[in-house]
Motif scaffolding. Structure first.
Motif, PDB file in Angstrom:
ATOM      1  N   ASN A 169       1.325  -1.179   0.443  1.00 33.25           N
ATOM      2  CA  ASN A 169      -0.034   0.087   0.335  1.00 33.25           C
ATOM      3  C   ASN A 169       1.008   2.114  -0.193  1.00 33.25           C
ATOM      4  OD1 ASN A 169      -2.198   1.945   0.257  1.00 33.25           O
ATOM      5  ND2 ASN A 169      -3.038   1.502   2.454  1.00 33.25           N
ATOM      6  N   PRO A 170       1.752   1.507  -1.136  1.00 29.27           N
ATOM      7  CA  PRO A 170       2.630   2.178  -1.079  1.00 29.27           C
ATOM      8  C   PRO A 170       1.807   4.124  -1.379  1.00 29.27           C
ATOM      9  CG  PRO A 170       2.946   1.935  -3.496  1.00 29.27           C
ATOM     10  CD  PRO A 170       1.982   0.886  -2.262  1.00 29.27           C
ATOM     11  N   ASP A 171       0.455   4.191  -1.546  1.00 28.35           N
ATOM     12  CA  ASP A 171      -0.016   5.329  -1.856  1.00 28.35           C
ATOM     13  C   ASP A 171      -0.752   6.035  -0.629  1.00 28.35           C
ATOM     14  OD1 ASP A 171       0.904   4.934  -4.428  1.00 28.35           O
ATOM     15  OD2 ASP A 171      -1.559   4.081  -5.077  1.00 28.35           O
ATOM     16  N   ASN A 172      -0.735   5.545   0.816  1.00 25.43           N
ATOM     17  CA  ASN A 172      -1.475   5.619   1.512  1.00 25.43           C
ATOM     18  C   ASN A 172      -0.173   6.235   2.482  1.00 25.43           C
ATOM     19  OD1 ASN A 172      -2.566   6.667   3.369  1.00 25.43           O
ATOM     20  ND2 ASN A 172      -3.636   4.434   4.404  1.00 25.43           N
ATOM     21  N   ILE A 173       0.152   7.961   1.872  1.00 26.06           N
ATOM     22  CA  ILE A 173       0.927   8.180   3.026  1.00 26.06           C
ATOM     23  C   ILE A 173       0.288   8.879   3.626  1.00 26.06           C
ATOM     24  CG2 ILE A 173       2.973   8.685   1.056  1.00 26.06           C
ATOM     25  CD1 ILE A 173       1.706  11.309   0.516  1.00 26.06           C
ATOM     26  N   PHE A 174      -1.030   9.335   4.084  1.00 17.90           N
ATOM     27  CA  PHE A 174      -1.589   9.623   5.086  1.00 17.90           C
ATOM     28  C   PHE A 174      -1.055   8.950   6.079  1.00 17.90           C
ATOM     29  CE2 PHE A 174      -4.815  11.074   2.048  1.00 17.90           C
ATOM     30  CZ  PHE A 174      -5.162  12.683   2.371  1.00 17.90           C
TER      31      PHE A 174
END
Length: 362
Positions: free
Chosen positions: A148-153
């Motif tokens: 899940n590399p897109d979830n930088i939240f």
């Protein structure tokens, strides 16, 4: 004590009546000292949007969070409780579920928060209050370099939830009310792990309230707030992730505040921050960050919620591009001069870390 035992042991009808009157009077005196309590249970649904506070977050911020919450609150009507806030106030516990509208990447949050809600204005039907909450969230989806590399939240499954919510409540009957609220929510891990952009998401809520106990509100005179300036010292204590594990992050505040109305104050001062987790080029003194600030204070008796805007006069070259930062601090005065609280440091919409605050007023 012997008199009480004799009174309770005597079995004639007249003395049984006296026994009942004695017990009832005793409990009544205790109840008056503690104050009658208003208890309510609220069920609320909410809908909102995600603020993209950096360019990298715009693709992730196109969904609309949907939420539900169950909130138990209690208000003590005693003089002692009133004096703690110089107002009537609810203390509560809230369980909430927030679906961020993007299940594969953002998932959902299950949160448990403690709440504080002072009543700012009230008449027979309407109540206006300011609800705030601080607690923990379990996040079903967090950053993962492979999956899940897109979830930088979010990068930690257990994070902190903070929110502030003005609220209108309309009384329908002694048992039922409706409320309308606007909440500004923030979830982050307080800088305990990276990436930690944190999520800010305002939500509009509509709720149904059931009063389990409800009594007419007594009248208490508000205490006069001193108009003179108040000087104080404050320290902040926390740790942050560094090359060698958890590293101390310390701050010292020298400041003043001046009440300007029943619940408002203004002030300013100097905060000196020393973050041992920051990388420096030559000497550790590069990580010493003096910052003058101005502040606004919400004053509710023993509670002081301050919002501070500070300017770095010095900072390491690789530490943020911002020259300004905000510090939000909720303090409670355990004694006349000594306070304890929680502070949140943020750069714009990006929260950096939470810390413990200890203060002494002069």
């Amino acid at each position: 004590m012997r008199f009480v035992k004799k009174l309770l042991a005597f079995k004639s009808p007249f003395n049984l009546l006296k026994k009942f009157v004695f017990i009832f009077t005793s409990f009544n005196l205790v109840a008056n000292a503690l104050g009658q309590e208003v208890e309510k249970l609220s069920l609320e649904s909410s809908y909102g949007f995600i603020i993209p506070h950096s360019q990298a977050l715009k693709p992730l911020s196109q969904s609309n969070p949907l939420g539900f919450s169950l909130h138990y609150q209690k208000l003590n009507q005693s003089q002692k409780s009133w004096d703690a806030c110089n107002c009537f106030h609810y203390l509560g516990l809230q369980f909430s579920y927030h679906d961020f509208g993007n299940p594969p990447v953002l998932g959902h949050a299950l949160s448990l928060t403690g709440t504080f809600e002072p009543i700012l204005w009230k008449n027979e039907r309407w109540t206006f209050s300011l609800l705030s909450g601080l607690g923990f969230s379990y996040l079903s989806k967090v950053y993962d370099e492979d999956n899940n590399p897109d979830n930088i939240f979010f990068s930690a499954p257990v994070s902190f939830l903070l929110f502030l919510s003005p609220k209108w409540e309309y009384i329908i009957s002694d048992k039922i009310a409706l409320n309308l609220s606007f909440a500004y929510n923030h979830i982050s891990n307080g800088g305990q792990s990276q990436p930690n952009k944190g999520m800010n998401y305002p939500m509009l809520g509509l709720g149904l309230v059931h009063f389990m106990k409800n009594y007419p509100f007594p009248f208490y005179e508000k205490k006069m707030i001193p108009k003179s300036s108040n000087f104080y010292l404050e320290t902040g204590l926390s740790t942050r992730e560094g090359e060698e594990g958890r590293i101390p992050n310390l701050s010292l505040v020298m400041a003043f505040k001046k009440p300007i109305s029943g619940i408002n104050g203004i002030g300013g001062g100097l905060e000196i921050n020393k973050d041992y987790s920051l990388e420096v080029e030559n000497k550790r003194w590069e990580a010493l960050m003096p910052a003058p600030f101005i502040s606004h204070h919400f004053l509710f008796g023993k509670f002081d919620f301050s919002q501070r805007m500070a300017f770095y006069t010095n900072k390491p070259n690789n530490y943020h591009d911002f020259r300004f930062y905000q510090r939000y601090v909720l303090n409670y005065f355990l004694f006349q001069n000594f306070s304890i609280g929680i502070g949140l440091k943020a750069h714009g919409h990006v929260a950096e870390h939470l810390d413990l605050r200890l203060g002494w007023s002069f």
